[in-house]
Design a protein around this motif. Structure first.
Motif, PDB file in Angstrom:
ATOM      1  N   ILE A 103     -39.154   0.490  73.178  1.00  0.00           N
ATOM      2  CA  ILE A 103     -40.137   0.913  72.188  1.00  0.00           C
ATOM      3  C   ILE A 103     -40.823   2.159  72.733  1.00  0.00           C
ATOM      4  O   ILE A 103     -41.365   2.135  73.849  1.00  0.00           O
ATOM      5  N   TRP A 104     -40.802   3.222  71.941  1.00  0.00           N
ATOM      6  CA  TRP A 104     -41.335   4.491  72.395  1.00  0.00           C
ATOM      7  C   TRP A 104     -41.823   5.311  71.207  1.00  0.00           C
ATOM      8  O   TRP A 104     -41.692   4.885  70.062  1.00  0.00           O
ATOM      9  N   ASN A 105     -42.366   6.481  71.493  1.00  0.00           N
ATOM     10  CA  ASN A 105     -42.790   7.407  70.452  1.00  0.00           C
ATOM     11  C   ASN A 105     -42.257   8.778  70.818  1.00  0.00           C
ATOM     12  O   ASN A 105     -42.567   9.300  71.889  1.00  0.00           O
ATOM     13  N   SER A 159     -35.728 -14.978  72.438  1.00  0.00           N
ATOM     14  CA  SER A 159     -37.149 -15.007  72.792  1.00  0.00           C
ATOM     15  C   SER A 159     -37.445 -13.876  73.763  1.00  0.00           C
ATOM     16  O   SER A 159     -36.607 -13.533  74.590  1.00  0.00           O
ATOM     17  N   MET A 160     -38.657 -13.346  73.649  1.00  0.00           N
ATOM     18  CA  MET A 160     -39.036 -12.326  74.607  1.00  0.00           C
ATOM     19  C   MET A 160     -39.142 -12.993  75.973  1.00  0.00           C
ATOM     20  O   MET A 160     -39.934 -13.896  76.183  1.00  0.00           O
ATOM     21  N   TYR A 161     -38.297 -12.564  76.876  1.00  0.00           N
ATOM     22  CA  TYR A 161     -38.215 -13.176  78.195  1.00  0.00           C
ATOM     23  C   TYR A 161     -39.134 -12.452  79.183  1.00  0.00           C
ATOM     24  O   TYR A 161     -39.814 -13.071  79.982  1.00  0.00           O
ATOM     25  N   SER A 162     -39.124 -11.111  79.093  1.00  0.00           N
ATOM     26  CA  SER A 162     -39.945 -10.319  79.996  1.00  0.00           C
ATOM     27  C   SER A 162     -40.123  -8.926  79.407  1.00  0.00           C
ATOM     28  O   SER A 162     -39.339  -8.501  78.550  1.00  0.00           O
ATOM     29  N   VAL A 213     -40.146  -1.478  77.806  1.00  0.00           N
ATOM     30  CA  VAL A 213     -38.804  -2.067  77.835  1.00  0.00           C
ATOM     31  C   VAL A 213     -39.017  -3.567  77.718  1.00  0.00           C
ATOM     32  O   VAL A 213     -39.758  -4.164  78.502  1.00  0.00           O
ATOM     33  N   ILE A 214     -38.377  -4.143  76.719  1.00  0.00           N
ATOM     34  CA  ILE A 214     -38.540  -5.570  76.459  1.00  0.00           C
ATOM     35  C   ILE A 214     -37.176  -6.236  76.585  1.00  0.00           C
ATOM     36  O   ILE A 214     -36.197  -5.788  75.987  1.00  0.00           O
ATOM     37  N   TYR A 215     -37.133  -7.281  77.364  1.00  0.00           N
ATOM     38  CA  TYR A 215     -35.906  -8.051  77.568  1.00  0.00           C
ATOM     39  C   TYR A 215     -36.000  -9.306  76.701  1.00  0.00           C
ATOM     40  O   TYR A 215     -36.875 -10.141  76.891  1.00  0.00           O
ATOM     41  N   ILE A 216     -35.112  -9.385  75.727  1.00  0.00           N
ATOM     42  CA  ILE A 216     -35.050 -10.542  74.831  1.00  0.00           C
ATOM     43  C   ILE A 216     -33.852 -11.372  75.254  1.00  0.00           C
ATOM     44  O   ILE A 216     -32.722 -10.872  75.272  1.00  0.00           O
ATOM     45  N   LYS A 217     -34.106 -12.612  75.621  1.00  0.00           N
ATOM     46  CA  LYS A 217     -33.037 -13.491  76.078  1.00  0.00           C
ATOM     47  C   LYS A 217     -32.991 -14.714  75.173  1.00  0.00           C
ATOM     48  O   LYS A 217     -34.006 -15.389  74.977  1.00  0.00           O
ATOM     49  N   TYR A 263     -29.438  -0.566  74.913  1.00  0.00           N
ATOM     50  CA  TYR A 263     -30.723  -0.990  74.368  1.00  0.00           C
ATOM     51  C   TYR A 263     -30.834  -0.650  72.890  1.00  0.00           C
ATOM     52  O   TYR A 263     -30.143   0.225  72.386  1.00  0.00           O
ATOM     53  N   ILE A 264     -31.732  -1.358  72.222  1.00  0.00           N
ATOM     54  CA  ILE A 264     -32.066  -1.049  70.840  1.00  0.00           C
ATOM     55  C   ILE A 264     -33.229  -0.071  70.886  1.00  0.00           C
ATOM     56  O   ILE A 264     -34.239  -0.324  71.537  1.00  0.00           O
ATOM     57  N   ASP A 265     -33.066   1.037  70.214  1.00  0.00           N
ATOM     58  CA  ASP A 265     -34.038   2.115  70.227  1.00  0.00           C
ATOM     59  C   ASP A 265     -35.031   1.917  69.070  1.00  0.00           C
ATOM     60  O   ASP A 265     -34.630   1.861  67.921  1.00  0.00           O
TER      61      ASP A 265
END
Length: 154
Positions: A63-65, A127-130, A120-124, A88-90
């Motif tokens: 996630i960015w701008n 669910s959002m894992y970290s 940076v989001i890690y979805i495992k 990654y998903i942008d």
């Protein structure tokens, strides 16, 4: 054939070509609009992220701008993820309304006032894992990649 007939035929052919080109452009525009409306191609909307979570997928979300006035480190971190070949998903916040952005954060169980980009989001398994938020250096990203083996996420 005399000169007037040749000019008449050329005008007819030119009209047909112009009509064909305009028709092709209209079809391309309509296809583009339809694809964006149903979410194929282009950016991933919050509904796509919601579907990814419901589908118990494992993904990395960035996630960015892209507006450098609002985020000076976003492009640097994005380029670093590319260099590290992270899949990654942008999610460029600049391309979404505030309500869609907040809905996406809520989908991830993130309180919008507590959030800042780049992240940076890690979805495992859906669910959002970290996550790491408000990143300002690549060393933090490297540690996150190593710790969660993000290079293996497809």
């Amino acid at each position: 054939m005399n000169e007037e007939n040749k000019k008449g035929i050329n005008r007819e052919e030119n009209k047909k070509i112009i009509i064909l080109v305009v028709a092709i452009l209209v079809v391309i525009l309509v296809c583009y609009l339809i694809m964006n409306f149903i979410g194929i191609g282009g950016n991933n909307s919050s509904s796509n992220i919601e579907n990814m979570m419901k589908g118990s997928e494992t993904k990395v979300l960035y996630i960015w701008n892209s507006d450098s006035k609002k985020c000076k480190d976003c492009k640097k971190i994005r380029n670093h993820l590319k260099k590290k070949k992270i899949n990654y998903i942008d999610y460029d916040v600049k391309n979404y309304s505030d309500s869609k952005y907040e809905k996406m954060l809520t989908t991830l169980s993130i309180n919008p006032p507590d959030f800042n980009y780049p992240a940076v989001i890690y979805i495992k398994d859906g669910s959002m894992y970290s996550n790491i938020i408000n990143i300002n250096d690549t060393k933090t990203v490297d540690t996150f990649i190593r710790e969660y083996q993000l290079q293996d996420v497809k």
